[in-house]
Design a protein around this motif. Structure first.
Motif, PDB file in Angstrom:
ATOM      1  N   ALA A 103      -8.187   2.542  -9.443  1.00 45.90           N
ATOM      2  CA  ALA A 103      -7.907   2.436 -10.870  1.00 45.90           C
ATOM      3  C   ALA A 103      -9.193   1.997 -11.560  1.00 45.90           C
ATOM      4  CB  ALA A 103      -6.814   1.410 -11.103  1.00 45.90           C
ATOM      5  N   GLY A 104      -9.320   2.303 -12.853  1.00 42.06           N
ATOM      6  CA  GLY A 104     -10.556   1.950 -13.561  1.00 42.06           C
ATOM      7  C   GLY A 104     -10.603   0.517 -14.025  1.00 42.06           C
ATOM      8  N   ILE A 105     -10.409  -0.410 -13.119  1.00 42.12           N
ATOM      9  CA  ILE A 105     -10.456  -1.833 -13.491  1.00 42.12           C
ATOM     10  C   ILE A 105     -11.465  -2.544 -12.583  1.00 42.12           C
ATOM     11  CG2 ILE A 105      -8.112  -2.035 -14.403  1.00 42.12           C
ATOM     12  CD1 ILE A 105      -7.186  -2.882 -11.660  1.00 42.12           C
ATOM     13  N   PRO A 106     -11.917  -3.732 -12.973  1.00 44.74           N
ATOM     14  CA  PRO A 106     -12.943  -4.399 -12.172  1.00 44.74           C
ATOM     15  C   PRO A 106     -12.505  -4.601 -10.719  1.00 44.74           C
ATOM     16  CG  PRO A 106     -12.703  -5.515 -14.265  1.00 44.74           C
ATOM     17  CD  PRO A 106     -11.612  -4.484 -14.201  1.00 44.74           C
ATOM     18  N   SER A 107     -13.423  -4.357  -9.825  1.00 43.24           N
ATOM     19  CA  SER A 107     -13.247  -4.581  -8.382  1.00 43.24           C
ATOM     20  C   SER A 107     -12.205  -3.704  -7.704  1.00 43.24           C
ATOM     21  CB  SER A 107     -12.916  -6.045  -8.072  1.00 43.24           C
ATOM     22  OG  SER A 107     -14.061  -6.809  -8.323  1.00 43.24           O
ATOM     23  N   ALA A 108     -11.686  -2.686  -8.382  1.00 47.00           N
ATOM     24  CA  ALA A 108     -10.707  -1.815  -7.733  1.00 47.00           C
ATOM     25  C   ALA A 108     -11.313  -1.176  -6.480  1.00 47.00           C
ATOM     26  CB  ALA A 108     -10.255  -0.735  -8.694  1.00 47.00           C
ATOM     27  N   GLY A 109     -12.588  -0.822  -6.584  1.00 50.40           N
ATOM     28  CA  GLY A 109     -13.250  -0.171  -5.456  1.00 50.40           C
ATOM     29  C   GLY A 109     -13.300  -1.067  -4.239  1.00 50.40           C
ATOM     30  N   LEU A 153     -22.094   3.484 -22.015  1.00 52.20           N
ATOM     31  CA  LEU A 153     -22.694   2.960 -20.792  1.00 52.20           C
ATOM     32  C   LEU A 153     -22.817   1.440 -20.856  1.00 52.20           C
ATOM     33  CD1 LEU A 153     -25.432   5.698 -20.205  1.00 52.20           C
ATOM     34  CD2 LEU A 153     -23.112   5.591 -19.311  1.00 52.20           C
ATOM     35  N   MET A 154     -23.140   0.942 -22.044  1.00 50.09           N
ATOM     36  CA  MET A 154     -23.253  -0.517 -22.169  1.00 50.09           C
ATOM     37  C   MET A 154     -21.889  -1.184 -22.057  1.00 50.09           C
ATOM     38  SD  MET A 154     -26.396  -1.193 -24.762  1.00 50.09           S
ATOM     39  CE  MET A 154     -25.778  -0.273 -26.112  1.00 50.09           C
ATOM     40  N   THR A 155     -20.873  -0.541 -22.621  1.00 47.26           N
ATOM     41  CA  THR A 155     -19.526  -1.127 -22.498  1.00 47.26           C
ATOM     42  C   THR A 155     -19.093  -1.127 -21.036  1.00 47.26           C
ATOM     43  OG1 THR A 155     -19.047  -0.080 -24.607  1.00 47.26           O
ATOM     44  CG2 THR A 155     -17.189  -1.032 -23.436  1.00 47.26           C
ATOM     45  N   ALA A 156     -19.384  -0.049 -20.327  1.00 49.71           N
ATOM     46  CA  ALA A 156     -19.018   0.015 -18.908  1.00 49.71           C
ATOM     47  C   ALA A 156     -19.710  -1.103 -18.145  1.00 49.71           C
ATOM     48  CB  ALA A 156     -19.415   1.366 -18.325  1.00 49.71           C
ATOM     49  N   PHE A 157     -20.974  -1.331 -18.463  1.00 49.49           N
ATOM     50  CA  PHE A 157     -21.740  -2.363 -17.766  1.00 49.49           C
ATOM     51  C   PHE A 157     -21.141  -3.739 -18.009  1.00 49.49           C
ATOM     52  CE2 PHE A 157     -25.447  -5.187 -17.217  1.00 49.49           C
ATOM     53  CZ  PHE A 157     -25.843  -4.789 -15.942  1.00 49.49           C
ATOM     54  N   SER A 158     -20.723  -3.987 -19.262  1.00 48.59           N
ATOM     55  CA  SER A 158     -20.253  -5.342 -19.529  1.00 48.59           C
ATOM     56  C   SER A 158     -18.785  -5.558 -19.187  1.00 48.59           C
ATOM     57  CB  SER A 158     -20.549  -5.742 -20.968  1.00 48.59           C
ATOM     58  OG  SER A 158     -20.136  -4.713 -21.819  1.00 48.59           O
ATOM     59  N   THR A 159     -17.978  -4.488 -19.114  1.00 49.98           N
ATOM     60  CA  THR A 159     -16.565  -4.724 -18.784  1.00 49.98           C
ATOM     61  C   THR A 159     -16.237  -4.458 -17.328  1.00 49.98           C
ATOM     62  OG1 THR A 159     -16.017  -2.445 -19.316  1.00 49.98           O
ATOM     63  CG2 THR A 159     -15.704  -4.060 -21.073  1.00 49.98           C
ATOM     64  N   SER A 160     -17.083  -3.719 -16.611  1.00 49.19           N
ATOM     65  CA  SER A 160     -16.778  -3.303 -15.234  1.00 49.19           C
ATOM     66  C   SER A 160     -15.470  -2.545 -15.160  1.00 49.19           C
ATOM     67  CB  SER A 160     -16.639  -4.497 -14.295  1.00 49.19           C
ATOM     68  OG  SER A 160     -17.873  -4.874 -13.817  1.00 49.19           O
ATOM     69  N   SER A 161     -15.124  -1.829 -16.211  1.00 51.36           N
ATOM     70  CA  SER A 161     -13.853  -1.122 -16.177  1.00 51.36           C
ATOM     71  C   SER A 161     -13.938   0.208 -16.924  1.00 51.36           C
ATOM     72  CB  SER A 161     -12.769  -2.008 -16.795  1.00 51.36           C
ATOM     73  OG  SER A 161     -11.664  -1.228 -17.181  1.00 51.36           O
ATOM     74  N   SER A 162     -13.731   1.300 -16.192  1.00 48.60           N
ATOM     75  CA  SER A 162     -13.746   2.618 -16.834  1.00 48.60           C
ATOM     76  C   SER A 162     -12.613   2.732 -17.839  1.00 48.60           C
ATOM     77  CB  SER A 162     -13.558   3.748 -15.827  1.00 48.60           C
ATOM     78  OG  SER A 162     -14.358   3.603 -14.731  1.00 48.60           O
ATOM     79  N   SER A 163     -11.445   2.149 -17.504  1.00 44.53           N
ATOM     80  CA  SER A 163     -10.296   2.279 -18.410  1.00 44.53           C
ATOM     81  C   SER A 163     -10.562   1.580 -19.728  1.00 44.53           C
ATOM     82  CB  SER A 163      -9.039   1.680 -17.795  1.00 44.53           C
ATOM     83  OG  SER A 163      -8.754   2.343 -16.623  1.00 44.53           O
ATOM     84  N   MET A 164     -11.142   0.383 -19.660  1.00 44.12           N
ATOM     85  CA  MET A 164     -11.420  -0.334 -20.900  1.00 44.12           C
ATOM     86  C   MET A 164     -12.497   0.372 -21.703  1.00 44.12           C
ATOM     87  SD  MET A 164     -11.365  -4.397 -20.529  1.00 44.12           S
ATOM     88  CE  MET A 164     -11.213  -4.830 -18.830  1.00 44.12           C
ATOM     89  N   THR A 165     -13.382   1.099 -21.006  1.00 46.78           N
ATOM     90  CA  THR A 165     -14.475   1.787 -21.709  1.00 46.78           C
ATOM     91  C   THR A 165     -14.009   3.090 -22.347  1.00 46.78           C
ATOM     92  OG1 THR A 165     -15.914   0.874 -20.019  1.00 46.78           O
ATOM     93  CG2 THR A 165     -16.870   2.570 -21.375  1.00 46.78           C
ATOM     94  N   LEU A 166     -12.845   3.600 -21.903  1.00 49.41           N
ATOM     95  CA  LEU A 166     -12.415   4.943 -22.312  1.00 49.41           C
ATOM     96  C   LEU A 166     -12.484   5.224 -23.821  1.00 49.41           C
ATOM     97  CD1 LEU A 166     -11.453   7.638 -21.240  1.00 49.41           C
ATOM     98  CD2 LEU A 166      -9.115   6.799 -21.348  1.00 49.41           C
TER      99      LEU A 166
END
Ligand code: ASP
Length: 431
Positions: A359-365, A269-282
């Protein structure tokens, strides 16, 4: 953004002084340069930069969504995995995404943050080529008659998504080596598109500067009040979903302690918060689910990668709230934009599909929001406005996306007999 605010304010006060009254040779007074005129001259390059940036973002939509969905769905596989595990996983993804959208929809309709807001966006005279008609029309128009004409326009995104879902499904069911070839091709294309998106999205700071300066220069600081209440609403509903809805599902359906599970998931959860990317957090989230949570590798390696591409509760909620916020703004300035029930239904479906396609990258949404607005026949320049405040919201919705994936993995693993958090597996509990 802060620099943009300063530049915008400077622009406003500077141009106040820019009007001169000249007395012409014939004795008439003439206003040579009005503040509006001067402001327009300053604003036009800013508007150009902002537009250029929006075009680059829109350029990403079709190829990114197409490759993301095909890769995700084809990866589900056609073999034994798809049966029980696949069914449970998809059921969980759908249910939680729809619950998230529902939460957002109720909140945005109750609080109406967009109604009467002064966002300074142009109000067009009527809906574009968007949704007209009822449920039936909306549904049947989602199926493309011709895929090449569908990919030819950003407003046909729903059709593209439906095609990608069907295509991906059959890629997984085509005999080898053909299925694998196509899957590898789309996987690589998806990687390239993600790199390209990351590159384009790295221009965000410049886009945000130009845009904030333009908006503040045009409308003043007043625009931030409605944006702040929009942000608050998004944050509250995301928290509601993450801290009430999902924990209830964990507790009452899976019999798993939500607090213990959240503790186990904290690195992800902390990695997701700091990277804004689900893919990078995987990698972090898979490790957390398997090592700290106790799910088997079989479940983790199926549920988590798939979830990182197609299960995005936070994004689904954000799509719905953002689009309804903007449409409330348009509707309160012109009755022509009142959303009918059919259109609200359309927003739900599109928000769901957009969260699958993101895609699981920042701002994709945020990029996908342009697509929903277009599909609804609303102007998409509101996206630029939301871009200015996207990052904090993106961080939070990525956490919700990853949290939901991990809760899904816990539930499914437990139902498959894994010892979650060292509890006894369900299958043995009555012995
Ligand atoms: N950044 C989000 C994620 O990676 C996607 C989004 O922009 O909503 O999960």
């Amino acid at each position: 953004m802060a620099l943009g605010v300063v530049a915008g304010m400077a622009l406003q006060s500077f141009t106040e002084a820019a009007w001169v009254t000249e007395v012409t040779a014939t004795g008439f007074e003439k206003e040579v340069l009005s503040p509006d005129c001067a402001r327009a001259a300053w604003l036009s390059p800013l508007r150009m930069i902002a537009d250029l940036f929006l075009r680059l973002l829109k350029l990403l939509i079709v190829p990114l969504v197409l490759t993301s969905i095909i890769t995700g769905v084809a990866g589900i596989g056609g073999g034994r995995d798809f049966g029980r595990l696949g069914g449970k996983t998809l059921l969980y993804y759908m249910t939680t995404s729809l619950l998230a959208i529902g939460t957002g929809m109720v909140a945005v309709n109750l609080m109406q943050p967009g109604t009467g807001a002064e966002l300074g966006l142009e109000i067009p005279s009527e809906f574009g080529e968007g949704v007209k008609g009822g449920f039936g029309d909306v549904l049947s128009r989602m199926v493309p008659e011709n895929i090449f004409s569908a990919v030819g326009s950003n407003s046909n995104m729903l059709q593209i998504i439906v095609f990608a879902l069907i295509f991906g499904y059959f890629v997984a069911r085509t005999r080898e080596p053909h299925g694998a070839r196509i899957r590898n091709f789309f996987e690589s294309a998806f990687e390239v598109m993600m790199r390209m998106a990351t590159g384009i999205l790295s221009l965000i700071p410049y886009g945000v500067f130009a845009l904030t300066a333009k908006v503040v220069g045009e409308t003043g600081l007043g625009v931030f009040a409605p944006l702040a209440s929009f942000m608050l609403l998004v944050i509250m509903t995301l928290l509601l979903h993450a801290l009430i809805t999902l924990p209830c599902i964990l507790k009452f359906i899976g019999g798993i302690s939500p607090i213990a599970w959240m503790k186990a998931m904290s690195p992800a959860l902390m990695t997701a918060f700091s990277t804004s990317s689900s893919s990078m957090t995987l990698p972090v989230s898979m490790e957390a689910v398997e090592r700290r949570g106790g799910a088997s590798n079989r479940v983790t390696s199926f549920v988590m990668p798939l979830g990182a591409t197609i299960n995005m509760d936070g994004t689904a909620l954000y799509e719905c709230v953002g689009v309804l916020f903007l449409s409330q703004y348009y509707a309160s300035h012109s009755p022509a934009f009142e959303l009918t029930l059919g259109m609200q239904f359309f927003v739900v479906i599109t928000a769901l599909l957009a969260s699958i396609g993101a895609a699981g990258i920042p701002s994709a949404g945020l990029v996908l929001k342009a697509m929903i607005l277009k599909a609804l026949g609303l102007p998409d320049d509101g996206v630029l406005l939301l871009l200015a405040i996207d990052r904090p919201l993106d961080m939070l919705r990525t956490v919700v996306n990853v949290w939901s994936d991990s809760c899904g993995a816990a539930l499914i693993a437990k139902s498959e007999g894994d010892k979650i958090l060292d509890q006894k597996p369900t299958t043995l509990s009555h012995g």
